[in-house]
Design a protein around this motif. Structure first.
Motif, PDB file in Angstrom:
ATOM      1  N   ARG A 241     -25.291  13.984  74.648  1.00 23.25           N
ATOM      2  CA  ARG A 241     -25.446  12.738  74.034  1.00 23.25           C
ATOM      3  C   ARG A 241     -24.807  12.607  73.405  1.00 23.25           C
ATOM      4  NH1 ARG A 241     -30.045   8.291  74.002  1.00 23.25           N
ATOM      5  NH2 ARG A 241     -30.014   8.525  71.973  1.00 23.25           N
ATOM      6  N   LEU A 242     -23.949  11.870  72.301  1.00 23.90           N
ATOM      7  CA  LEU A 242     -23.031  11.443  71.352  1.00 23.90           C
ATOM      8  C   LEU A 242     -24.254  10.836  69.830  1.00 23.90           C
ATOM      9  CD1 LEU A 242     -19.079  12.312  72.123  1.00 23.90           C
ATOM     10  CD2 LEU A 242     -21.258  13.666  71.177  1.00 23.90           C
ATOM     11  N   TRP A 243     -24.743  10.742  70.996  1.00 24.02           N
ATOM     12  CA  TRP A 243     -25.751   9.372  70.025  1.00 24.02           C
ATOM     13  C   TRP A 243     -26.136  10.420  68.868  1.00 24.02           C
ATOM     14  CZ3 TRP A 243     -24.555   4.731  67.880  1.00 24.02           C
ATOM     15  CH2 TRP A 243     -25.582   3.667  67.379  1.00 24.02           C
ATOM     16  N   LEU A 244     -26.034   9.419  67.541  1.00 21.41           N
ATOM     17  CA  LEU A 244     -26.412  10.276  66.445  1.00 21.41           C
ATOM     18  C   LEU A 244     -27.312   9.067  65.639  1.00 21.41           C
ATOM     19  CD1 LEU A 244     -24.629  11.751  64.546  1.00 21.41           C
ATOM     20  CD2 LEU A 244     -25.473  12.955  66.457  1.00 21.41           C
ATOM     21  N   GLY A 245     -28.895   9.026  65.709  1.00 27.33           N
ATOM     22  CA  GLY A 245     -30.214   8.229  64.879  1.00 27.33           C
ATOM     23  C   GLY A 245     -28.987   7.910  63.672  1.00 27.33           C
ATOM     24  N   ARG A 246     -29.719   7.339  62.621  1.00 25.84           N
ATOM     25  CA  ARG A 246     -29.402   7.032  61.632  1.00 25.84           C
ATOM     26  C   ARG A 246     -29.833   7.909  60.409  1.00 25.84           C
ATOM     27  NH1 ARG A 246     -31.739   1.820  59.216  1.00 25.84           N
ATOM     28  NH2 ARG A 246     -30.215   0.834  59.950  1.00 25.84           N
ATOM     29  N   ALA A 247     -30.711   8.731  60.496  1.00 29.28           N
ATOM     30  CA  ALA A 247     -30.871   9.895  59.568  1.00 29.28           C
ATOM     31  C   ALA A 247     -29.752  11.256  60.285  1.00 29.28           C
ATOM     32  CB  ALA A 247     -32.655  10.093  59.800  1.00 29.28           C
ATOM     33  N   ALA A 248     -29.665  11.179  61.410  1.00 29.08           N
ATOM     34  CA  ALA A 248     -28.296  12.414  61.612  1.00 29.08           C
ATOM     35  C   ALA A 248     -27.785  12.076  61.084  1.00 29.08           C
ATOM     36  CB  ALA A 248     -28.730  12.198  63.118  1.00 29.08           C
ATOM     37  N   ARG A 249     -27.034  10.977  61.148  1.00 30.68           N
ATOM     38  CA  ARG A 249     -25.087  10.359  60.880  1.00 30.68           C
ATOM     39  C   ARG A 249     -25.758  10.442  59.059  1.00 30.68           C
ATOM     40  NH1 ARG A 249     -27.080   5.609  63.944  1.00 30.68           N
ATOM     41  NH2 ARG A 249     -26.445   4.562  61.981  1.00 30.68           N
TER      42      ARG A 249
ATOM     43  N   PRO B 264     -24.996  25.096  56.350  1.00 32.98           N
ATOM     44  CA  PRO B 264     -24.960  23.762  56.355  1.00 32.98           C
ATOM     45  C   PRO B 264     -25.392  24.048  55.152  1.00 32.98           C
ATOM     46  CG  PRO B 264     -26.126  23.972  58.126  1.00 32.98           C
ATOM     47  CD  PRO B 264     -26.448  25.474  58.424  1.00 32.98           C
ATOM     48  N   LEU B 265     -23.847  23.946  54.298  1.00 34.50           N
ATOM     49  CA  LEU B 265     -24.184  23.920  52.931  1.00 34.50           C
ATOM     50  C   LEU B 265     -25.676  23.011  52.456  1.00 34.50           C
ATOM     51  CD1 LEU B 265     -20.558  22.931  51.448  1.00 34.50           C
ATOM     52  CD2 LEU B 265     -22.131  25.599  51.742  1.00 34.50           C
ATOM     53  N   SER B 266     -26.245  21.293  52.937  1.00 33.94           N
ATOM     54  CA  SER B 266     -26.884  20.922  52.554  1.00 33.94           C
ATOM     55  C   SER B 266     -27.671  20.657  53.122  1.00 33.94           C
ATOM     56  CB  SER B 266     -25.954  19.200  52.740  1.00 33.94           C
ATOM     57  OG  SER B 266     -25.718  18.639  54.338  1.00 33.94           O
TER      58      SER B 266
ATOM     59  N   ALA C 180     -27.324  12.493  57.019  1.00 29.88           N
ATOM     60  CA  ALA C 180     -27.472  14.093  57.450  1.00 29.88           C
ATOM     61  C   ALA C 180     -26.450  14.984  57.649  1.00 29.88           C
ATOM     62  CB  ALA C 180     -28.397  15.212  58.331  1.00 29.88           C
ATOM     63  N   VAL C 181     -25.345  14.415  58.377  1.00 25.75           N
ATOM     64  CA  VAL C 181     -23.294  14.776  58.790  1.00 25.75           C
ATOM     65  C   VAL C 181     -23.015  14.308  57.786  1.00 25.75           C
ATOM     66  CG1 VAL C 181     -21.803  14.185  60.559  1.00 25.75           C
ATOM     67  CG2 VAL C 181     -23.830  14.769  60.677  1.00 25.75           C
ATOM     68  N   HIS C 182     -23.150  12.766  56.938  1.00 23.76           N
ATOM     69  CA  HIS C 182     -22.459  12.429  56.184  1.00 23.76           C
ATOM     70  C   HIS C 182     -22.493  12.963  54.088  1.00 23.76           C
ATOM     71  CE1 HIS C 182     -20.856   9.373  53.314  1.00 23.76           C
ATOM     72  NE2 HIS C 182     -22.223   9.033  52.994  1.00 23.76           N
TER      73      HIS C 182
ATOM     74  N   ALA D  27     -33.541  19.097  64.575  1.00 21.81           N
ATOM     75  CA  ALA D  27     -33.356  20.556  65.595  1.00 21.81           C
ATOM     76  C   ALA D  27     -31.364  20.445  66.311  1.00 21.81           C
ATOM     77  CB  ALA D  27     -34.572  20.156  66.118  1.00 21.81           C
ATOM     78  N   GLN D  28     -31.358  18.982  66.782  1.00 22.69           N
ATOM     79  CA  GLN D  28     -30.336  18.558  67.288  1.00 22.69           C
ATOM     80  C   GLN D  28     -29.594  19.325  67.121  1.00 22.69           C
ATOM     81  OE1 GLN D  28     -30.494  14.437  65.464  1.00 22.69           O
ATOM     82  NE2 GLN D  28     -28.849  14.267  67.102  1.00 22.69           N
ATOM     83  N   PHE D  29     -28.645  19.286  65.234  1.00 23.81           N
ATOM     84  CA  PHE D  29     -27.621  20.863  64.508  1.00 23.81           C
ATOM     85  C   PHE D  29     -27.794  22.026  64.633  1.00 23.81           C
ATOM     86  CE2 PHE D  29     -26.458  16.410  63.243  1.00 23.81           C
ATOM     87  CZ  PHE D  29     -25.375  16.021  63.947  1.00 23.81           C
TER      88      PHE D  29
END
Length: 185
Positions: free
Chosen positions: A96-104, A70-72, A106-108, A79-81
């Motif tokens: 599960r596809l559900w992402l918590g706030r920190a994961a969302r 990843p770039l970021s 990080a994806v953002h 660990a989920q990514f």
């Protein structure tokens, strides 16, 4: 009514061989567009190739949350990514596809970093696609980059999604926010 078939080549920038194959496919008229992976080793070379007159305006961004480094920084620690080396790991369990706030968040940040890297290398994406294994509704519906892509940038739906109406129905069922409306579609 006239129709047009768009044939897109994913993974521009993956490596030098893939870049050469995609360039040759453009030259032979076999493809009409390509999407570059901003976090891959041959991305800079792909951006240079995209400046050729025959490719200008025909290269987009292939958002990637499944392969390579990843770039970021924030997503590398999840660990989920990513694995212990900080690389995306397709072998990790994703029940599960559900992402918590920190994961969302990080994806953002990762998607925004990929978009920005394109701009930093002189590539204004004409289209964008997600990695096919992580399509829930565009690029992680609740986790799109801070700014939507430039006006006129088209979203290229993966062929595996079926008809336009089926994609729109799936999108409306999955999205609980207006994130999809903020992206081309």
């Amino acid at each position: 009514m006239p129709s047009q078939v768009i044939v897109n080549a994913d993974d521009f920038g993956l490596n030098e061989h893939t870049n050469a194959v995609i360039l040759r496919a453009f030259q032979c008229g076999l493809i009409s567009s390509a999407t570059a992976m901003a976090s891959m080793p041959a991305f800079k070379a792909a951006c240079a190739l995209a400046q050729q007159p025959a490719l200008r305006g025909r290269v987009g961004l292939h958002f990637n949350l499944t392969y390579g480094r990843p770039l970021s920084e924030p997503i590398r620690a999840l660990a989920q990514f990513c694995n212990a080396e900080g690389e995306f790991d397709l072998g990790l369990s994703r029940k599960r596809l559900w992402l918590g706030r920190a994961a969302r968040q990080a994806v953002h940040e990762e998607l925004a970093a990929q978009w920005q890297r394109c701009l930093d290398h002189g590539l204004t994406p004409a289209t964008w696609t997600p990695t096919s294994t992580c399509t829930t509704c565009g690029p992680s519906a609740k986790s799109s980059p801070a700014s939507p892509p430039a006006k006129g940038c088209r979203y290229a739906w993966p062929a595996t999604w079926g008809t336009t109406s089926a994609r729109q129905n799936a999108c409306s069922r999955r999205c609980s926010t207006s994130a999809c409306a903020s992206w081309p579609g």
